[in-house]
Motif scaffolding. Structure first.
Motif, PDB file in Angstrom:
ATOM      1  N   ARG A  11      17.379  19.973  30.569  1.00 33.54           N
ATOM      2  CA  ARG A  11      16.592  19.753  31.309  1.00 33.54           C
ATOM      3  C   ARG A  11      16.977  21.671  31.285  1.00 33.54           C
ATOM      4  O   ARG A  11      15.379  22.340  30.969  1.00 33.54           O
ATOM      5  CB  ARG A  11      16.173  19.634  32.788  1.00 33.54           C
ATOM      6  CG  ARG A  11      15.613  18.636  33.170  1.00 33.54           C
ATOM      7  CD  ARG A  11      15.242  18.288  33.901  1.00 33.54           C
ATOM      8  NE  ARG A  11      14.745  19.057  34.894  1.00 33.54           N
ATOM      9  CZ  ARG A  11      14.288  18.726  35.484  1.00 33.54           C
ATOM     10  NH1 ARG A  11      13.013  17.905  34.773  1.00 33.54           N
ATOM     11  NH2 ARG A  11      12.833  19.421  35.895  1.00 33.54           N
ATOM     12  N   ALA A  12      17.764  22.224  31.408  1.00 28.86           N
ATOM     13  CA  ALA A  12      18.653  23.843  31.307  1.00 28.86           C
ATOM     14  C   ALA A  12      18.024  24.122  29.401  1.00 28.86           C
ATOM     15  O   ALA A  12      17.447  25.557  30.038  1.00 28.86           O
ATOM     16  CB  ALA A  12      19.916  24.183  31.862  1.00 28.86           C
ATOM     17  N   GLY A  13      18.009  23.479  29.218  1.00 25.99           N
ATOM     18  CA  GLY A  13      17.739  24.065  27.440  1.00 25.99           C
ATOM     19  C   GLY A  13      16.186  24.022  27.384  1.00 25.99           C
ATOM     20  O   GLY A  13      15.132  24.955  26.586  1.00 25.99           O
ATOM     21  N   VAL A  14      15.336  22.960  28.188  1.00 34.20           N
ATOM     22  CA  VAL A  14      14.371  23.367  28.304  1.00 34.20           C
ATOM     23  C   VAL A  14      13.370  24.840  29.491  1.00 34.20           C
ATOM     24  O   VAL A  14      12.506  25.007  28.210  1.00 34.20           O
ATOM     25  CB  VAL A  14      13.532  21.614  28.707  1.00 34.20           C
ATOM     26  CG1 VAL A  14      11.992  21.995  28.828  1.00 34.20           C
ATOM     27  CG2 VAL A  14      14.234  20.760  27.719  1.00 34.20           C
ATOM     28  N   LEU A  15      13.958  24.684  30.350  1.00 32.41           N
ATOM     29  CA  LEU A  15      13.305  25.287  30.974  1.00 32.41           C
ATOM     30  C   LEU A  15      13.651  26.406  31.682  1.00 32.41           C
ATOM     31  O   LEU A  15      12.812  26.998  32.283  1.00 32.41           O
ATOM     32  CB  LEU A  15      13.391  24.414  32.964  1.00 32.41           C
ATOM     33  CG  LEU A  15      12.240  23.188  32.791  1.00 32.41           C
ATOM     34  CD1 LEU A  15      12.216  22.696  33.894  1.00 32.41           C
ATOM     35  CD2 LEU A  15      10.343  23.745  31.361  1.00 32.41           C
ATOM     36  N   GLU A  16      15.740  27.389  31.377  1.00 36.40           N
ATOM     37  CA  GLU A  16      15.786  28.184  31.558  1.00 36.40           C
ATOM     38  C   GLU A  16      16.147  28.527  30.873  1.00 36.40           C
ATOM     39  O   GLU A  16      16.160  29.987  30.913  1.00 36.40           O
ATOM     40  CB  GLU A  16      17.036  27.466  32.379  1.00 36.40           C
ATOM     41  CG  GLU A  16      16.288  26.250  33.916  1.00 36.40           C
ATOM     42  CD  GLU A  16      17.831  26.302  34.862  1.00 36.40           C
ATOM     43  OE1 GLU A  16      18.658  26.458  34.275  1.00 36.40           O
ATOM     44  OE2 GLU A  16      16.955  25.378  34.978  1.00 36.40           O
ATOM     45  N   ASN A  17      16.858  28.399  29.839  1.00 36.28           N
ATOM     46  CA  ASN A  17      17.582  29.140  28.597  1.00 36.28           C
ATOM     47  C   ASN A  17      16.673  30.085  27.296  1.00 36.28           C
ATOM     48  O   ASN A  17      15.519  28.749  27.364  1.00 36.28           O
ATOM     49  CB  ASN A  17      18.034  28.489  27.485  1.00 36.28           C
ATOM     50  CG  ASN A  17      19.713  27.511  28.568  1.00 36.28           C
ATOM     51  OD1 ASN A  17      20.388  28.690  29.957  1.00 36.28           O
ATOM     52  ND2 ASN A  17      21.097  26.725  29.166  1.00 36.28           N
ATOM     53  N   GLN A  18      17.525  30.919  26.390  1.00 42.02           N
ATOM     54  CA  GLN A  18      16.067  31.149  25.873  1.00 42.02           C
ATOM     55  C   GLN A  18      17.353  30.164  24.570  1.00 42.02           C
ATOM     56  O   GLN A  18      18.991  30.148  24.768  1.00 42.02           O
ATOM     57  CB  GLN A  18      17.106  32.615  25.301  1.00 42.02           C
ATOM     58  CG  GLN A  18      16.509  33.938  26.613  1.00 42.02           C
ATOM     59  CD  GLN A  18      15.079  33.529  25.852  1.00 42.02           C
ATOM     60  OE1 GLN A  18      14.331  33.902  25.083  1.00 42.02           O
ATOM     61  NE2 GLN A  18      13.807  33.960  27.692  1.00 42.02           N
ATOM     62  N   GLU A  19      16.319  29.303  23.654  1.00 44.50           N
ATOM     63  CA  GLU A  19      17.001  29.009  22.854  1.00 44.50           C
ATOM     64  C   GLU A  19      16.134  28.544  21.770  1.00 44.50           C
ATOM     65  O   GLU A  19      14.645  29.053  21.309  1.00 44.50           O
ATOM     66  CB  GLU A  19      16.635  27.195  23.365  1.00 44.50           C
ATOM     67  CG  GLU A  19      17.828  27.087  24.482  1.00 44.50           C
ATOM     68  CD  GLU A  19      18.989  26.975  24.199  1.00 44.50           C
ATOM     69  OE1 GLU A  19      20.018  27.148  23.318  1.00 44.50           O
ATOM     70  OE2 GLU A  19      19.645  26.360  25.448  1.00 44.50           O
ATOM     71  N   ASN A  20      16.688  28.596  20.535  1.00 47.27           N
ATOM     72  CA  ASN A  20      15.999  27.952  19.103  1.00 47.27           C
ATOM     73  C   ASN A  20      15.771  26.713  18.359  1.00 47.27           C
ATOM     74  O   ASN A  20      17.030  26.096  18.981  1.00 47.27           O
ATOM     75  CB  ASN A  20      15.889  28.579  18.470  1.00 47.27           C
ATOM     76  CG  ASN A  20      17.047  28.883  17.209  1.00 47.27           C
ATOM     77  OD1 ASN A  20      17.684  28.590  16.545  1.00 47.27           O
ATOM     78  ND2 ASN A  20      18.135  29.462  17.875  1.00 47.27           N
ATOM     79  N   VAL A  21      14.915  26.174  17.928  1.00 44.46           N
ATOM     80  CA  VAL A  21      14.996  24.753  16.865  1.00 44.46           C
ATOM     81  C   VAL A  21      14.669  24.925  15.516  1.00 44.46           C
ATOM     82  O   VAL A  21      13.080  25.908  15.704  1.00 44.46           O
ATOM     83  CB  VAL A  21      14.719  23.660  17.446  1.00 44.46           C
ATOM     84  CG1 VAL A  21      14.733  22.443  16.154  1.00 44.46           C
ATOM     85  CG2 VAL A  21      15.458  23.390  18.859  1.00 44.46           C
ATOM     86  N   VAL A  22      14.983  25.209  14.357  1.00 41.79           N
ATOM     87  CA  VAL A  22      14.325  24.855  12.530  1.00 41.79           C
ATOM     88  C   VAL A  22      14.284  24.224  12.825  1.00 41.79           C
ATOM     89  O   VAL A  22      15.597  23.035  13.252  1.00 41.79           O
ATOM     90  CB  VAL A  22      15.101  26.330  12.408  1.00 41.79           C
ATOM     91  CG1 VAL A  22      16.509  25.985  11.942  1.00 41.79           C
ATOM     92  CG2 VAL A  22      13.708  26.350  10.886  1.00 41.79           C
ATOM     93  N   ILE A  23      12.674  23.425  12.672  1.00 43.19           N
ATOM     94  CA  ILE A  23      12.371  22.086  11.905  1.00 43.19           C
ATOM     95  C   ILE A  23      12.410  22.158  10.033  1.00 43.19           C
ATOM     96  O   ILE A  23      11.813  23.034  10.109  1.00 43.19           O
ATOM     97  CB  ILE A  23      11.227  21.371  12.365  1.00 43.19           C
ATOM     98  CG1 ILE A  23      12.034  21.309  14.121  1.00 43.19           C
ATOM     99  CG2 ILE A  23      10.906  19.817  11.555  1.00 43.19           C
ATOM    100  CD1 ILE A  23      10.482  21.192  15.050  1.00 43.19           C
TER     101      ILE A  23
END
Lengths: 239, 239
Positions: free
Chosen positions: B205-217
């Protein structure tokens, strides 16, 4: 080794320079000329420094690994996995120590250092944690050769022991960081507006030597543009 | 909403099915037909369930987000950034709550859930931490529709509160984990031996709602093969 045999090695290295593009062409044509050229330049510079230092590896380029490993990138991208078996030897492949326990080529970190060494114009790095001296030195080397290097990191990680951020700032490198309790958890990089790198790998010794980690490096300006746009928005937000 | 108006919506959705490929073609031709078809199938199934449940959103597909957002992937790859503004509404775009504070489409998590929903044959996931129920439910849904889903995680993270690993195991999903103090820090996925995903994003949830994150597909079988090879070697090592 005396100066005569060093001279022979240097002459051999120089002779390889015009031949390599043909060899590389035969390997499938998917190598970035850009990267090859820089790797070769770096190798020649290293040999020159070694010669000037009277032989041996004492004056090898910091963090460069010193190897002429012109590695073929798979079409469209390259993937690196960690952990590495050892940190790179600062003498590179020219190391003449008995039973040297450092790595002498073909590790993931050495390949990543080669990528950093290949930057010509810009290096925009978002990294949660940076404590790996070899990587920090590669950023400093890029900064010192005129590449515009910018770093974004996480405020909590910057405050931890071993963080290299203060050192990079002190060397004049522009650095910014998030201001809140959430993590600036990215570990991505945009190189010369052309290559994008991302993955799980934090720039730490544990990332290099202990953990299971990955980095994908993409020769993909479209994807690089998306990461560059995110970099600019964070850079502005953290001003 | 009564059954008549739901019937009209369902009819409209069905009418869109033959028209969408043409629309999509006009958008640049870089959308995976594979993904579109699955997104549409999922939408139709969701509408059918909603209709069977007597309207409203109570029976919407878990974690699916419920939107028909056929998103164009940039040629060669798509990049998602987090944080999202909110978790996805389980009623999808059909939500009729006043002032619903959940997201109704076009978030990064909803897009990622669409990718998971598009898996036909295999989903190999290496993830440091998994606590996000929406993502776990998408894995369970894939498992339940016959996709071979395999998960590798980190032993320390599995032991933390909120980890969904035990729940996935209990549902019959094969799960393995590292056995040492170093981190299994990957967050990558290989989908149908064709798509590779990586980045900084943990499935939390922190990955979704709080942190700056990236995913490349990446629609890149060559890169997917490298991640698949790593997955198999870890799968064997953690047996």
């Amino acid at each position: 080794m005396n100066l005569v045999s060093l001279g022979v090695k240097l002459a051999l290295a120089w002779r390889l320079v015009p031949v390599l593009p043909a060899l590389v062409g035969k390997m499938g044509g998917c190598i970035s000329t850009f990267l090859e050229t820089e790797t070769l330049r770096s190798r020649v510079a290293q040999l020159e420094r070694q010669l000037a230092a009277g032989g041996g590896g004492g004056a090898a380029a910091p963090g460069g690994g010193g190897s002429v490993s012109v590695v073929a990138a798979p079409a469209g991208g390259e993937v690196l996995f960690f952990p590495d078996p050892a940190m790179p030897c600062r003498n590179g492949k020219g190391c003449r120590r008995n039973n040297c326990t450092y790595a002498h080529g073909d590790t993931s970190l050495i390949r990543l250092l080669q990528w950093l060494g290949a930057a010509k114009q810009t290096l925009d790095v978002c990294v949660f944690s940076i404590t790996c001296d070899e990587l920090s030195e590669a950023l400093l080397a890029a900064h010192n050769r005129g590449v515009r290097v910018r770093i974004i990191s996480d405020n909590d990680q910057m405050a931890t022991k071993g963080s290299d951020i203060e050192r990079l700032k002190a060397a004049g490198m522009p650095v910014r960081w998030d201001k809140d309790a959430a993590h600036m958890h990215h570990k991505f990089m945009v190189l010369d507006s052309r290559f994008a790198m991302t993955g799980s790998f934090n720039w730490t010794r544990a990332g290099v030597l202990e953990n299971q980690e990955n980095v994908v490096i993409l020769d993909a300006p479209g994807i690089a543009a998306k990461y560059a746009e995110k970099f600019e928005s964070l850079w502005a937000a953290y001003a």
